[in-house]
Enzyme design. Structure first.
Site, PDB file in Angstrom:
ATOM      1  N   HIS A 206      -9.867 109.420 -19.263  1.00 40.60           N
ATOM      2  CA  HIS A 206     -11.207 108.833 -19.175  1.00 40.60           C
ATOM      3  C   HIS A 206     -12.120 109.709 -18.341  1.00 40.60           C
ATOM      4  CE1 HIS A 206      -9.366 107.709 -15.361  1.00 40.60           C
ATOM      5  NE2 HIS A 206     -10.591 107.549 -14.891  1.00 40.60           N
ATOM      6  N   ASP A 208     -15.381 109.077 -15.472  1.00 41.49           N
ATOM      7  CA  ASP A 208     -15.825 107.964 -14.626  1.00 41.49           C
ATOM      8  C   ASP A 208     -17.301 107.658 -14.853  1.00 41.49           C
ATOM      9  OD1 ASP A 208     -13.304 107.907 -13.499  1.00 41.49           O
ATOM     10  OD2 ASP A 208     -13.889 108.949 -11.659  1.00 41.49           O
ATOM     11  N   HIS A 262     -10.024 112.951 -17.133  1.00 36.81           N
ATOM     12  CA  HIS A 262      -8.834 113.028 -16.285  1.00 36.81           C
ATOM     13  C   HIS A 262      -7.934 111.843 -16.597  1.00 36.81           C
ATOM     14  CE1 HIS A 262     -12.064 110.907 -14.150  1.00 36.81           C
ATOM     15  NE2 HIS A 262     -11.136 110.230 -13.490  1.00 36.81           N
ATOM     16  N   ARG A 272       3.037 105.091  -6.940  1.00 39.23           N
ATOM     17  CA  ARG A 272       1.953 105.955  -6.450  1.00 39.23           C
ATOM     18  C   ARG A 272       0.738 105.081  -6.175  1.00 39.23           C
ATOM     19  NH1 ARG A 272      -2.500 108.636  -8.744  1.00 39.23           N
ATOM     20  NH2 ARG A 272      -2.962 110.614  -7.724  1.00 39.23           N
TER      21      ARG A 272
HETATM   22  C1  LIG Z   1     -10.255 100.943 -21.163  1.00 37.33           C
HETATM   23  C2  LIG Z   1     -10.986 101.554 -20.280  1.00 37.33           C
HETATM   24  C3  LIG Z   1     -11.567 100.892 -19.050  1.00 37.33           C
HETATM   25  C4  LIG Z   1     -12.205 102.048 -18.316  1.00 37.33           C
HETATM   26  C5  LIG Z   1     -12.625 102.952 -19.460  1.00 37.33           C
HETATM   27  C6  LIG Z   1     -11.358 103.007 -20.322  1.00 37.33           C
HETATM   28  O1  LIG Z   1     -11.560 103.501 -21.633  1.00 37.33           O
HETATM   29  C7  LIG Z   1     -10.314 103.862 -19.638  1.00 37.33           C
HETATM   30  C8  LIG Z   1     -10.420 103.904 -18.115  1.00 37.33           C
HETATM   31  C9  LIG Z   1     -11.194 102.783 -17.442  1.00 37.33           C
HETATM   32  C10 LIG Z   1     -12.036 103.298 -16.274  1.00 37.33           C
HETATM   33  C11 LIG Z   1     -11.193 103.708 -15.046  1.00 37.33           C
HETATM   34  C12 LIG Z   1     -12.153 104.141 -13.953  1.00 37.33           C
HETATM   35  C13 LIG Z   1     -13.308 103.202 -13.732  1.00 37.33           C
HETATM   36  O2  LIG Z   1     -12.814 102.064 -13.074  1.00 37.33           O
HETATM   37  C14 LIG Z   1     -13.966 102.765 -15.082  1.00 37.33           C
HETATM   38  C15 LIG Z   1     -15.208 101.901 -14.816  1.00 37.33           C
HETATM   39  C16 LIG Z   1     -14.212 103.994 -15.897  1.00 37.33           C
HETATM   40  O3  LIG Z   1     -15.231 104.618 -15.990  1.00 37.33           O
HETATM   41  O4  LIG Z   1     -13.016 104.301 -16.616  1.00 37.33           O
HETATM   42  C17 LIG Z   1     -12.907 102.136 -15.962  1.00 37.33           C
HETATM   43  C18 LIG Z   1     -13.365 101.654 -17.355  1.00 37.33           C
HETATM   44  C19 LIG Z   1     -13.706 100.201 -17.320  1.00 37.33           C
HETATM   45  O5  LIG Z   1     -13.087  99.422 -16.573  1.00 37.33           O
HETATM   46  O6  LIG Z   1     -14.592  99.810 -18.069  1.00 37.33           O
HETATM   47  O1  LIG Z   2      -5.249 107.727  -9.183  1.00 36.43           O
HETATM   48  C1  LIG Z   2      -5.936 108.734  -9.219  1.00 36.43           C
HETATM   49  O2  LIG Z   2      -5.608 109.787  -8.661  1.00 36.43           O
HETATM   50  C2  LIG Z   2      -7.227 108.755 -10.022  1.00 36.43           C
HETATM   51  C3  LIG Z   2      -7.768 107.388 -10.324  1.00 36.43           C
HETATM   52  C4  LIG Z   2      -8.926 107.415 -11.265  1.00 36.43           C
HETATM   53  O3  LIG Z   2      -9.148 108.345 -12.010  1.00 36.43           O
HETATM   54  C5  LIG Z   2      -9.821 106.242 -11.305  1.00 36.43           C
HETATM   55  O4  LIG Z   2      -9.548 105.229 -10.612  1.00 36.43           O
HETATM   56  O5  LIG Z   2     -10.831 106.330 -12.026  1.00 36.43           O
HETATM   57 FE   LIG Z   3     -11.198 108.199 -12.859  1.00 31.72          FE
END
Ligand SMILES: C=C1C[C@]23C[C@@]1(O)CC[C@H]2[C@@]12CC[C@H](O)[C@@](C)(C(=O)O1)[C@H]2[C@@H]3C(=O)O
Ligand SMILES: O=C(O)CCC(=O)C(=O)O
Ligand SMILES: [Fe+2]
Length: 331
Positions: A206, A208, A262, A272
Site C-alpha cells: 500500500h 499511505d 511498501h 513484530r
Molecule cells: C485495505 C486497505 C486499507 C488501507 C488501504 C488498503 O488497501 C491496504 C492498507 C491499508 C492502509 C494501511 C495504512 C493506513 O492506515 C491506511 C489509511 C492506508 O493508507 O493504507 C490504511 C488503508 C485504510 O485503512 O483505508
Molecule cells: O509496520 C511497519 O513497519 C509499517 C507499517 C505501515 O506501513 C503502516 O502502518 O502504514
Molecule cells: Fe504504511
C-alpha cells in the site's frame, strides 16, 4: 488447527483454497538514507545540506531514516511495552468498543474486504485519532505514553513537512493552517507469528494516505519498500525512525516527492510491533500542486474526496487504488 487471532470469512477461505500466491522471494536488505537531524541546528551551510539531503531522499526513495530526531529511547521503549500489554489482551476484549474508549472500528484484525490472499494482511491494529486520546482514561499508562510520543512526533512531522515544503516554494504556514493538532492519527500495529508466512503478508502492499508518516519499528525485520522495480527490506535501526512520503505530499509536490508502495512480511516465529504516526490535514483541506512551471500531474482534491474514493475502492476491489484515481493521465 485453531488460529489466534480468529479468522472470519475471507482469510480462512483463502487459506483453505489451493490457489497459492507466489512465495515472497528472499529480498535484499538496504540501508535507507540516514539523515542526522542535529545538523539542522548547526551553521546555515550544514542546515542547507541537511535540507537538501531530506528533499533528495524524498524524491529518490520516498523513504528515509532520521536519527537525533528528538524522541527519547525511553518514550520509544515504553510505547512498545504498552503496545504489548494491550495487544496481548484476548481478541474478544480488544474488539469491544468500550476497550480503549476509542471511536467505532478503531481496532481491526486483517482486512475483511480483501478479495484474495494478495490483499490480505495478517496483522492487527488500533487506529487512534488524536481526538480520542483524552478518553483513554482507563488505561492511564498507555494514555500518558501515547501523549508523550505524540507531543514529540507531531513536532517532528511538522518540522519535516516544513523542510520538505521549502524547495517547492510552498509557504511555511501551509501546514500550520491545514494540519490542526487533531487531524493526524496513530496506528499501533502488531504482526503475530504466521504459520503461512511464505504465502501471507503482514500488511499488504500500500501507499499511505497522509502528507508523511513517521514509523517506529522494533528490531524484527518485516518492512519492505518497492524501489527500482524490486522489493527491498528496511534493516531495523534502533536509533532511527523511518519517514515516508504519503499520497498527499506526492500530489502537493506535483509528483516530485514519491509516495512509495511498501508492505510488511510475516514471520513464523516472532511477533513484530510498530507504531506509525500519519501526519494529515483536515478533511476539507484542498490538495493541489503549487508548481508554476510544470503542468499539474494530479487533479485538485480534498482529503474527504480522497478518503471516500479509497473507501469505495476497498469495498469494491478489496484494496486502495490511490493517487492514480486523481491523475490527469488516467486512461
Ligand atoms: C485495505 C486497505 C486499507 C488501507 C488501504 C488498503 O488497501 C491496504 C492498507 C491499508 C492502509 C494501511 C495504512 C493506513 O492506515 C491506511 C489509511 C492506508 O493508507 O493504507 C490504511 C488503508 C485504510 O485503512 O483505508
Ligand atoms: O509496520 C511497519 O513497519 C509499517 C507499517 C505501515 O506501513 C503502516 O502502518 O502504514
Ligand atoms: Fe504504511
Amino acid at each position: 488447527m485453531d488460529f489466534e487471532p480468529p479468522f472470519q470469512g475471507a482469510c480462512k477461505s483463502f487459506l483453505q483454497n489451493t490457489t497459492k500466491i507466489n512465495k515472497h522471494p528472499e529480498v535484499e536488505e538496504c540501508e535507507l538514507p540516514v539523515i542526522d537531524l542535529s545538523h539542522l541546528n548547526f551553521d546555515p551551510m550544514n542546515r542547507e545540506k541537511c535540507i537538501n539531503e531530506i528533499a533528495e531522499a524524498a524524491s529518490q526513495w520516498g523513504f528515509f531514516q532520521v536519527v537525533n530526531h528528538g524522541i527519547s529511547q525511553e518514550v520509544l521503549n515504553s510505547i512498545k511495552d504498552e503496545q504489548k500489554k494491550v495487544f496481548h489482551q484476548p481478541y474478544t476484549k480488544k474488539i469491544a468498543q468500550s476497550f480503549l474508549n476509542l471511536s467505532p472500528n478503531s481496532y481491526r484484525w486483517g482486512n475483511p474486504q480483501a478479495t484474495c490472499l494478495r490483499q490480505f494482511s495478517w496483522s492487527e491494529a488500533f487506529h487512534i485519532s488524536m481526538a480520542d486520546i483524552p478518553s483513554m482514561n482507563e488505561h492511564k499508562s498507555l494514555r500518558s505514553t501515547i501523549e508523550a510520543f505524540v507531543k514529540n512526533v507531531s513536532d517532528l512531522a511538522k518540522s519535516l513537512a516544513e523542510i520538505l515544503a521549502q524547495p517547492l516554494g510552498i509557504e511555511s504556514s501551509y501546514f500550520k493552517e491545514n494540519c490542526p493538532p487533531r487531524t493526524s492519527f496513530l496506528r499501533l500495529n502488531r504482526y503475530s507469528p504466521c504459520p503461512f508466512s511464505s504465502q501471507v503478508l503482514g500488511l499488504c502492499s500500500h501507499t499511505d494516505t497522509a502528507f508523511l508518516t513517521i514509523v517506529h519499528q522494533d528490531e524484527v525485520h518485516g518492512l519492505e519498500l518497492f524501489h527500482g522495480g524490486r522489493w527491498i527490506g528496511v534493516k531495523p535501526n534502533p536509533e532511527a525512525l523511518v519517514v515516508n512520503i504519503g499520497d498527499l505530499f506526492e500530489a502537493l509536490s506535483n509528483g516530485i516527492y514519491k509516495s512509495i508502495k511498501h508492505r510488511v512480511v510475516t514471520n513464523q516465529e516472532v511477533e513484530r510491533f510498530s507504531v506509525a504516526y500519519f501526519y494529515c490535514p483536515s478533511f476539507d483541506a484542498v490538495i493541489q500542486s503549487r508548481s508554476t512551471t510544470d503542468p499539474a500531474v494530479y487533479k485538485r482534491f480534498t482529503l474527504r474526496e480522497f478518503k471516500h474514493q479509497t473507501q469505495r475502492d476497498v469495498e469494491e476491489l478489496g484494496e486502495k487504488v490511490g493517487l492514480s484515481r486523481f491523475s490527469f493521465d488516467r486512461k
